[in-house]
Design a protein around this motif. Sequence first.
Motif, PDB file in Angstrom:
ATOM      1  N   GLU A  51     -43.719  75.224 -31.427  1.00 33.27           N
ATOM      2  CA  GLU A  51     -44.879  75.284 -30.511  1.00 33.27           C
ATOM      3  C   GLU A  51     -45.364  74.107 -30.139  1.00 33.27           C
ATOM      4  OE1 GLU A  51     -49.024  77.167 -32.454  1.00 33.27           O
ATOM      5  OE2 GLU A  51     -47.217  77.692 -33.583  1.00 33.27           O
ATOM      6  N   ASN A  52     -44.677  72.878 -30.460  1.00 29.84           N
ATOM      7  CA  ASN A  52     -45.284  71.648 -29.981  1.00 29.84           C
ATOM      8  C   ASN A  52     -46.458  71.168 -30.616  1.00 29.84           C
ATOM      9  OD1 ASN A  52     -44.405  69.233 -28.910  1.00 29.84           O
ATOM     10  ND2 ASN A  52     -44.693  69.576 -26.864  1.00 29.84           N
ATOM     11  N   TYR A  53     -46.701  71.778 -31.841  1.00 29.42           N
ATOM     12  CA  TYR A  53     -48.011  71.432 -32.586  1.00 29.42           C
ATOM     13  C   TYR A  53     -48.069  70.333 -32.854  1.00 29.42           C
ATOM     14  CZ  TYR A  53     -51.478  71.685 -36.285  1.00 29.42           C
ATOM     15  OH  TYR A  53     -52.744  71.563 -37.215  1.00 29.42           O
ATOM     16  N   ASP A  54     -49.372  69.712 -32.800  1.00 30.92           N
ATOM     17  CA  ASP A  54     -49.577  68.373 -32.988  1.00 30.92           C
ATOM     18  C   ASP A  54     -50.647  68.158 -34.250  1.00 30.92           C
ATOM     19  OD1 ASP A  54     -49.868  65.257 -31.536  1.00 30.92           O
ATOM     20  OD2 ASP A  54     -50.909  65.863 -33.669  1.00 30.92           O
ATOM     21  N   ILE A  55     -49.951  67.593 -35.503  1.00 32.17           N
ATOM     22  CA  ILE A  55     -50.794  67.732 -36.958  1.00 32.17           C
ATOM     23  C   ILE A  55     -52.087  66.944 -36.567  1.00 32.17           C
ATOM     24  CG2 ILE A  55     -49.811  65.697 -37.879  1.00 32.17           C
ATOM     25  CD1 ILE A  55     -49.582  67.159 -40.348  1.00 32.17           C
ATOM     26  N   ASP A 103     -36.415  65.633 -37.773  1.00 35.18           N
ATOM     27  CA  ASP A 103     -37.141  64.711 -36.767  1.00 35.18           C
ATOM     28  C   ASP A 103     -38.372  65.074 -36.440  1.00 35.18           C
ATOM     29  OD1 ASP A 103     -36.750  62.935 -34.427  1.00 35.18           O
ATOM     30  OD2 ASP A 103     -37.170  64.769 -33.506  1.00 35.18           O
ATOM     31  N   SER A 104     -38.953  66.491 -36.218  1.00 35.99           N
ATOM     32  CA  SER A 104     -39.936  67.013 -36.055  1.00 35.99           C
ATOM     33  C   SER A 104     -41.103  66.156 -36.929  1.00 35.99           C
ATOM     34  CB  SER A 104     -39.993  68.432 -35.974  1.00 35.99           C
ATOM     35  OG  SER A 104     -40.330  68.927 -37.277  1.00 35.99           O
ATOM     36  N   VAL A 105     -40.777  66.219 -38.306  1.00 35.82           N
ATOM     37  CA  VAL A 105     -41.712  65.556 -39.263  1.00 35.82           C
ATOM     38  C   VAL A 105     -41.952  64.093 -38.990  1.00 35.82           C
ATOM     39  CG1 VAL A 105     -42.408  65.393 -41.723  1.00 35.82           C
ATOM     40  CG2 VAL A 105     -41.443  67.407 -40.791  1.00 35.82           C
ATOM     41  N   TYR A 106     -40.653  63.378 -39.002  1.00 31.98           N
ATOM     42  CA  TYR A 106     -40.967  61.974 -38.623  1.00 31.98           C
ATOM     43  C   TYR A 106     -41.537  61.842 -37.201  1.00 31.98           C
ATOM     44  CZ  TYR A 106     -37.439  60.344 -42.021  1.00 31.98           C
ATOM     45  OH  TYR A 106     -36.851  59.906 -43.138  1.00 31.98           O
ATOM     46  N   GLU A 107     -41.408  62.563 -36.240  1.00 36.36           N
ATOM     47  CA  GLU A 107     -42.147  62.434 -35.067  1.00 36.36           C
ATOM     48  C   GLU A 107     -43.877  62.359 -35.200  1.00 36.36           C
ATOM     49  OE1 GLU A 107     -41.137  61.321 -31.570  1.00 36.36           O
ATOM     50  OE2 GLU A 107     -39.873  60.458 -33.261  1.00 36.36           O
ATOM     51  N   GLN A 108     -44.063  63.362 -36.122  1.00 42.68           N
ATOM     52  CA  GLN A 108     -45.500  63.611 -36.235  1.00 42.68           C
ATOM     53  C   GLN A 108     -46.102  62.177 -37.139  1.00 42.68           C
ATOM     54  OE1 GLN A 108     -47.547  66.213 -35.559  1.00 42.68           O
ATOM     55  NE2 GLN A 108     -45.840  67.151 -34.242  1.00 42.68           N
ATOM     56  N   ALA A 109     -45.251  61.791 -37.976  1.00 38.18           N
ATOM     57  CA  ALA A 109     -45.689  60.664 -38.761  1.00 38.18           C
ATOM     58  C   ALA A 109     -45.830  59.463 -37.692  1.00 38.18           C
ATOM     59  CB  ALA A 109     -44.974  60.383 -39.825  1.00 38.18           C
ATOM     60  N   ALA A 110     -44.859  59.435 -36.778  1.00 39.40           N
ATOM     61  CA  ALA A 110     -44.934  58.310 -35.671  1.00 39.40           C
ATOM     62  C   ALA A 110     -46.158  58.481 -34.763  1.00 39.40           C
ATOM     63  CB  ALA A 110     -43.720  58.310 -34.843  1.00 39.40           C
ATOM     64  N   ARG A 111     -46.632  59.457 -34.483  1.00 40.66           N
ATOM     65  CA  ARG A 111     -47.895  59.606 -33.610  1.00 40.66           C
ATOM     66  C   ARG A 111     -49.241  59.368 -34.221  1.00 40.66           C
ATOM     67  NH1 ARG A 111     -47.210  65.548 -31.071  1.00 40.66           N
ATOM     68  NH2 ARG A 111     -45.103  65.531 -30.530  1.00 40.66           N
ATOM     69  N   HIS A 112     -48.944  59.455 -35.759  1.00 39.35           N
ATOM     70  CA  HIS A 112     -50.206  59.323 -36.440  1.00 39.35           C
ATOM     71  C   HIS A 112     -50.275  58.218 -37.805  1.00 39.35           C
ATOM     72  CE1 HIS A 112     -51.900  62.732 -34.211  1.00 39.35           C
ATOM     73  NE2 HIS A 112     -50.915  63.380 -34.529  1.00 39.35           N
TER      74      HIS A 112
END
Length: 414
Positions: A51-55, A103-112
């Motif tokens: 969904e390309n959801y952003d946490i 990867d999708s979890v790491y990317e969320q952490a990298a964004r925030h």
Amino acid sequence: MHNRLLTLLLLAVTVTVSVHAQSVSAKAREIHDSAIVIDTHADTPQRFLDENYDIGSTDPGDHGHISLDKAKAGNLGAEFFSIWVEPETNRGHFARHTLDLIDSVYEQAARHPDRMTMAFSADDIERAHREHKLAALLGIEGGHSLENDIHLLRDYYRLGVRYMTLSWSNTNEFADSSGDIDDPKVEHHNGLTEGGKQIVREMNRLGMLVDISHVADKTFWDAIAITKAPLIASHSSARGLTNHPRNMTDDMLRAVAKNGGVVQVNFYSAFVDETYRKAAEAQRKDREAAIEAYTDQLKVAGKTVTYIDRDRIEREWAAKIPRPPLSSLIDHIDHIAKVAGVDHVGLGSDFDGVSGATPEGIDSAADLPKITQALLDRGHSGENIRKILGGNLLRVFREAERVSREMQAAVSAR
Ligand SMILES: [Zn+2]
């Protein structure tokens, strides 16, 4: 007249009680905020990827259970994000999809980076707590992600995976699942194969928690007989209260207590409320037919059904059944605390994995303090509540880390 008055009075009392159950007192809030709250199962990575959801979402209309705001409001300190690979649509590339989800979890952490951090140990969870960040951990849900290759297990550990559910609802090459144990078309192993036992021992050596949620009963008994470290049920409730094969019998609860492990209660309505479970079971055929029809429709258009599509249909069906009260969930926590002991129970919500089918009042991670209030109302001490909220999981994690160090030292001393 008298009867009507009595009914009205009773109604008023009931309404007052249920309103009270939904609000959180200053005392409960204080206990809740003094705890490191750890949840061991959320399926949000499906949303990150599909969904390309952003946490970091602040959308008030979003129906998801997890966002950074919701986690903050509920004082959620650590989340084990589930790396779950749907076994039908991903046939032939389980490992690749596993890597995409990681990867999708790491990317969320990298964004925030100011609000969320990857975590790989019990110490990391405590560090994140001190820094007021959400600790993000990884748990693989289903041994099929290994593609029957123990090298991949070690690679996943190196990428940060800290638990693996031996099976999901599908029996894999080395472990029988409760999800298809009665299906004669599936080849079963009578629990864990020799290779499966080797995988459990390797998980012990690596320091990856062995998770027995979803497995068939015999797989559970095989795993608990050979594990050298305490194991977890990352998201399982009690069969003594709700008769679902995914739930754990009292004998299993006692065995986990003896093993020093912890059972993290699943919030899914069909696992914590017998009335709901029966209603969901009654509509199962029609619900599955609806999903199948939709899948076929997409197939004609050359598309495959996604987790999000499936979730939307499941939600429509779930909406037809009244939600159980929060007390049903609390009954499960209480039951496990009584049978296994208060040191062996915790929270494994299954947030974002149950199509919104959670008990009344639990609409997201922001509602976690209501669980503390309910436990307090039932006479649990602050100390015990903090164990349930996360203390027990931290203890088990530390012990698994210790066993891992010990096993590795024994090998290198040889
Ligand atoms: Zn699950």
